[in-house]
Design an enzyme around this catalytic site. Sequence first.
Site, short mmCIF file in Angstrom:
data_model
loop_
_atom_site.label_atom_id
_atom_site.label_comp_id
_atom_site.label_asym_id
_atom_site.label_seq_id
_atom_site.Cartn_x
_atom_site.Cartn_y
_atom_site.Cartn_z
N GLU A 44 0.85 -1.19 0.00
CA GLU A 44 0.00 0.00 0.00
C GLU A 44 0.88 1.24 0.00
O GLU A 44 1.67 1.45 0.92
CB GLU A 44 -0.91 0.02 1.22
CG GLU A 44 -1.76 1.28 1.33
CD GLU A 44 -2.55 1.36 2.64
OE1 GLU A 44 -2.96 2.47 3.01
OE2 GLU A 44 -2.76 0.29 3.28
N ARG A 48 0.74 10.52 1.03
CA ARG A 48 1.11 11.49 2.05
C ARG A 48 2.26 12.38 1.61
O ARG A 48 2.80 13.15 2.40
CB ARG A 48 1.46 10.78 3.36
CG ARG A 48 0.28 9.97 3.91
CD ARG A 48 0.63 9.24 5.19
NE ARG A 48 -0.45 8.34 5.60
CZ ARG A 48 -0.37 7.50 6.62
NH1 ARG A 48 0.73 7.45 7.36
NH2 ARG A 48 -1.39 6.71 6.92
N LYS A 132 -11.34 -1.33 6.57
CA LYS A 132 -10.20 -0.99 7.41
C LYS A 132 -10.72 -0.60 8.79
O LYS A 132 -11.78 0.01 8.91
CB LYS A 132 -9.45 0.17 6.76
CG LYS A 132 -8.23 0.68 7.50
CD LYS A 132 -7.59 1.79 6.68
CE LYS A 132 -6.38 2.37 7.36
NZ LYS A 132 -5.74 3.43 6.53
#
Length: 215
Positions: A44, A48, A132
């Site tokens: 993943e 950011r 999640k």
Amino acid sequence: MSIEQDLEARLASAPVVPLIGASDIGVAVQTANALSTGGLSIIEVVLRTDEAVDCMEAIVKQTSGLIVGAGTVLTVAQAEEVIARGAQFVVCPGLVDGVAEYCLKQNVPLYAGTMTAGEVQRAYALGLRTVKFFPASLAGGVPMLKALSSVFREMRFMPTGGVSASNLDEFLALPSVIACGGSWLTPAAAIDAGDYEVITNLAREAVEIAGAARP
């Protein structure tokens, strides 16, 4: 085999999803390869940094045998971009109807962030069956997951946030947990030093812990 079936098959043998947060394409590719060498083939890349999507696309194009997704996806526009650039799954910190609906329409696996019963129920209503659980440690950890799992029996969870080698086995012991995600596998100090062997060893350790937790 569909991408969702491939994801589930790989997570069954190595239920850990490492997070890569990079701003340099070369570093991102080397980090992904180090994780792969350690036995983790689902990556993943978190959005950011300004260069995150470029890093994700480079991993997709310059590595083999990996399933690569995008994390920290906040909007439909971001979901559209990362999928167009090769993301094979999408991860969000929260649950946004528009993102969920778009990913479902595109047949791209989505792991939307939830931490309350209301959010899990909303995800269920939208058609999601795996979500999640974030931030896992602050949202109640294992006890909270046990409570949610007893009510939402069809739902599976991917706890992320506060998961580490020290508690990975506790989360994976829960039947409702499909995998755990985390950034402990890609420590900034090791990456800055170019010591990718550290990352490979952390990945191997995680695989070993998972194997013991789920023999």
